[in-house]
Design a protein around this motif. Structure first.
Motif, PDB file in Angstrom:
ATOM      1  N   MET A 146      33.118  29.742  36.284  1.00 43.60           N
ATOM      2  CA  MET A 146      34.579  29.818  36.422  1.00 43.60           C
ATOM      3  C   MET A 146      34.989  29.738  37.890  1.00 43.60           C
ATOM      4  SD  MET A 146      35.251  32.771  33.539  1.00 43.60           S
ATOM      5  CE  MET A 146      36.967  33.104  33.923  1.00 43.60           C
ATOM      6  N   LEU A 147      34.271  30.454  38.746  1.00 42.55           N
ATOM      7  CA  LEU A 147      34.586  30.440  40.171  1.00 42.55           C
ATOM      8  C   LEU A 147      34.230  29.103  40.813  1.00 42.55           C
ATOM      9  CD1 LEU A 147      33.395  34.019  41.160  1.00 42.55           C
ATOM     10  CD2 LEU A 147      35.746  33.145  41.284  1.00 42.55           C
ATOM     11  N   ALA A 148      33.053  28.596  40.509  1.00 41.56           N
ATOM     12  CA  ALA A 148      32.590  27.353  41.130  1.00 41.56           C
ATOM     13  C   ALA A 148      33.447  26.156  40.726  1.00 41.56           C
ATOM     14  CB  ALA A 148      31.128  27.100  40.760  1.00 41.56           C
ATOM     15  N   SER A 149      34.020  26.198  39.539  1.00 44.20           N
ATOM     16  CA  SER A 149      34.806  25.071  39.034  1.00 44.20           C
ATOM     17  C   SER A 149      36.284  25.139  39.403  1.00 44.20           C
ATOM     18  CB  SER A 149      34.659  24.984  37.511  1.00 44.20           C
ATOM     19  OG  SER A 149      33.303  24.794  37.167  1.00 44.20           O
ATOM     20  N   ALA A 150      36.708  26.251  39.971  1.00 45.26           N
ATOM     21  CA  ALA A 150      38.113  26.392  40.362  1.00 45.26           C
ATOM     22  C   ALA A 150      38.388  25.552  41.606  1.00 45.26           C
ATOM     23  CB  ALA A 150      38.432  27.859  40.639  1.00 45.26           C
ATOM     24  N   ASP A 151      39.587  25.002  41.664  1.00 47.92           N
ATOM     25  CA  ASP A 151      40.012  24.253  42.848  1.00 47.92           C
ATOM     26  C   ASP A 151      40.572  25.183  43.907  1.00 47.92           C
ATOM     27  OD1 ASP A 151      39.558  21.600  41.706  1.00 47.92           O
ATOM     28  OD2 ASP A 151      41.232  22.107  40.391  1.00 47.92           O
ATOM     29  N   MET A 152      41.022  26.356  43.472  1.00 48.94           N
ATOM     30  CA  MET A 152      41.640  27.289  44.398  1.00 48.94           C
ATOM     31  C   MET A 152      41.301  28.714  43.975  1.00 48.94           C
ATOM     32  SD  MET A 152      45.682  27.669  45.316  1.00 48.94           S
ATOM     33  CE  MET A 152      45.726  26.367  46.540  1.00 48.94           C
ATOM     34  N   VAL A 171      49.856  30.922  47.088  1.00 51.12           N
ATOM     35  CA  VAL A 171      49.546  29.700  46.334  1.00 51.12           C
ATOM     36  C   VAL A 171      50.623  28.654  46.604  1.00 51.12           C
ATOM     37  CG1 VAL A 171      49.391  28.690  44.012  1.00 51.12           C
ATOM     38  CG2 VAL A 171      48.224  30.839  44.506  1.00 51.12           C
ATOM     39  N   ARG A 172      51.876  29.065  46.493  1.00 51.68           N
ATOM     40  CA  ARG A 172      52.991  28.127  46.713  1.00 51.68           C
ATOM     41  C   ARG A 172      52.991  27.587  48.142  1.00 51.68           C
ATOM     42  NH1 ARG A 172      58.348  30.661  44.500  1.00 51.68           N
ATOM     43  NH2 ARG A 172      59.008  28.494  44.457  1.00 51.68           N
ATOM     44  N   ARG A 173      52.712  28.447  49.114  1.00 52.61           N
ATOM     45  CA  ARG A 173      52.670  28.010  50.502  1.00 52.61           C
ATOM     46  C   ARG A 173      51.565  26.973  50.714  1.00 52.61           C
ATOM     47  NH1 ARG A 173      50.189  28.331  55.018  1.00 52.61           N
ATOM     48  NH2 ARG A 173      48.511  29.685  54.321  1.00 52.61           N
ATOM     49  N   GLN A 174      50.396  27.236  50.139  1.00 51.55           N
ATOM     50  CA  GLN A 174      49.272  26.322  50.335  1.00 51.55           C
ATOM     51  C   GLN A 174      49.441  25.007  49.579  1.00 51.55           C
ATOM     52  OE1 GLN A 174      45.272  27.740  50.359  1.00 51.55           O
ATOM     53  NE2 GLN A 174      45.810  29.673  51.333  1.00 51.55           N
ATOM     54  N   LEU A 175      50.085  25.047  48.429  1.00 54.42           N
ATOM     55  CA  LEU A 175      50.263  23.828  47.644  1.00 54.42           C
ATOM     56  C   LEU A 175      51.461  23.003  48.103  1.00 54.42           C
ATOM     57  CD1 LEU A 175      49.552  25.157  44.052  1.00 54.42           C
ATOM     58  CD2 LEU A 175      48.061  23.717  45.458  1.00 54.42           C
ATOM     59  N   GLY A 176      52.475  23.657  48.622  1.00 51.31           N
ATOM     60  CA  GLY A 176      53.681  22.953  49.030  1.00 51.31           C
ATOM     61  C   GLY A 176      54.682  22.847  47.900  1.00 51.31           C
ATOM     62  N   SER A 234      49.277  49.794  54.288  1.00 53.58           N
ATOM     63  CA  SER A 234      48.069  49.007  54.492  1.00 53.58           C
ATOM     64  C   SER A 234      48.436  47.533  54.551  1.00 53.58           C
ATOM     65  CB  SER A 234      47.078  49.217  53.343  1.00 53.58           C
ATOM     66  OG  SER A 234      46.669  50.549  53.275  1.00 53.58           O
ATOM     67  N   LYS A 235      47.866  46.826  55.506  1.00 44.98           N
ATOM     68  CA  LYS A 235      48.113  45.395  55.614  1.00 44.98           C
ATOM     69  C   LYS A 235      47.245  44.676  54.589  1.00 44.98           C
ATOM     70  CE  LYS A 235      48.257  41.553  58.722  1.00 44.98           C
ATOM     71  NZ  LYS A 235      47.948  40.983  60.019  1.00 44.98           N
ATOM     72  N   ILE A 236      47.827  43.678  53.958  1.00 51.15           N
ATOM     73  CA  ILE A 236      47.109  42.884  52.969  1.00 51.15           C
ATOM     74  C   ILE A 236      46.760  41.546  53.601  1.00 51.15           C
ATOM     75  CG2 ILE A 236      47.173  41.892  50.648  1.00 51.15           C
ATOM     76  CD1 ILE A 236      47.433  45.001  50.804  1.00 51.15           C
ATOM     77  N   LEU A 237      45.500  41.153  53.476  1.00 52.89           N
ATOM     78  CA  LEU A 237      45.039  39.868  53.988  1.00 52.89           C
ATOM     79  C   LEU A 237      44.868  38.908  52.817  1.00 52.89           C
ATOM     80  CD1 LEU A 237      42.257  41.234  56.372  1.00 52.89           C
ATOM     81  CD2 LEU A 237      44.622  40.632  56.959  1.00 52.89           C
ATOM     82  N   TYR A 238      45.599  37.794  52.851  1.00 55.89           N
ATOM     83  CA  TYR A 238      45.495  36.765  51.818  1.00 55.89           C
ATOM     84  C   TYR A 238      44.677  35.619  52.397  1.00 55.89           C
ATOM     85  CZ  TYR A 238      49.306  39.324  49.661  1.00 55.89           C
ATOM     86  OH  TYR A 238      50.077  40.310  49.108  1.00 55.89           O
ATOM     87  N   ALA A 239      43.720  35.119  51.633  1.00 57.18           N
ATOM     88  CA  ALA A 239      42.871  34.048  52.142  1.00 57.18           C
ATOM     89  C   ALA A 239      42.268  33.249  50.995  1.00 57.18           C
ATOM     90  CB  ALA A 239      41.750  34.621  53.000  1.00 57.18           C
ATOM     91  N   ARG A 240      41.897  32.030  51.311  1.00 54.60           N
ATOM     92  CA  ARG A 240      41.113  31.221  50.381  1.00 54.60           C
ATOM     93  C   ARG A 240      39.676  31.682  50.460  1.00 54.60           C
ATOM     94  NH1 ARG A 240      42.605  24.887  50.293  1.00 54.60           N
ATOM     95  NH2 ARG A 240      43.125  24.926  48.111  1.00 54.60           N
TER      96      ARG A 240
END
Length: 141
Positions: free
Chosen positions: A44-50, A101-106, A5-11
């Motif tokens: 918790m969700l609304a206050s998260a940056d990511m 996470v690492r890819r998006q943050l750099g 199964s392909k996994i889709l990662y997204a914000r």
């Protein structure tokens, strides 16, 4: 579930609190999170940056994992949850979420977290280093 199964990662900054709760419960983190307090889960969700998710590329795109982090996008990101449904554990989803996470943050942003005891080996296996000088004020409620 198959490993094909392909996994889709997204914000997903607008992740639904009910989906968040379900993954916390199905991952085992529900025992240490306020799963019966919907208002708190929403905060918790609304206050998260990511908020990053892992979904199966299948009908309905079921949520099977997530990361919730607090970050300044410049110096450090604190991962407050890394949760993968038990049915999907061992398939590389947790590592995939942290890689995203690492890819998006750099490369200039450090990542820290506090592990539940059962997950310490996972974090060591994927190359995270222990921080012996970490400190904590526990919550009162």
């Amino acid at each position: 579930m198959t490993t094909r199964s392909k996994i889709l990662y997204a914000r997903e900054p607008a992740l639904d609190a009910a989906e968040f709760r379900r993954v916390l419960v199905e991952s085992g983190l529900g025992a240490t999170r306020p799963i019966d307090d919907e208002a708190r889960l929403k905060t918790m969700l609304a206050s998260a940056d990511m908020v990053l998710t892992a979904r199966l590329d299948a009908p309905g795109k079921p949520l099977i994992g997530l990361v919730r982090g607090i970050t300044d996008f410049s110096w450090v990101c604190y991962i407050s949850e890394l949760a993968v449904c038990k049915s999907a554990q061992g398939l590389g989803i947790g590592k995939g979420l942290l890689d995203e996470v690492r890819r998006q943050l750099g490369p200039s942003v450090a990542i820290s977290l506090i592990s539940v005891p059962d997950a310490v080996g996972f974090y060591e296996r994927i190359g995270m280093k222990r921080m012996p000088d970490a400190f904590w004020f526990g919550r009162e409620g």
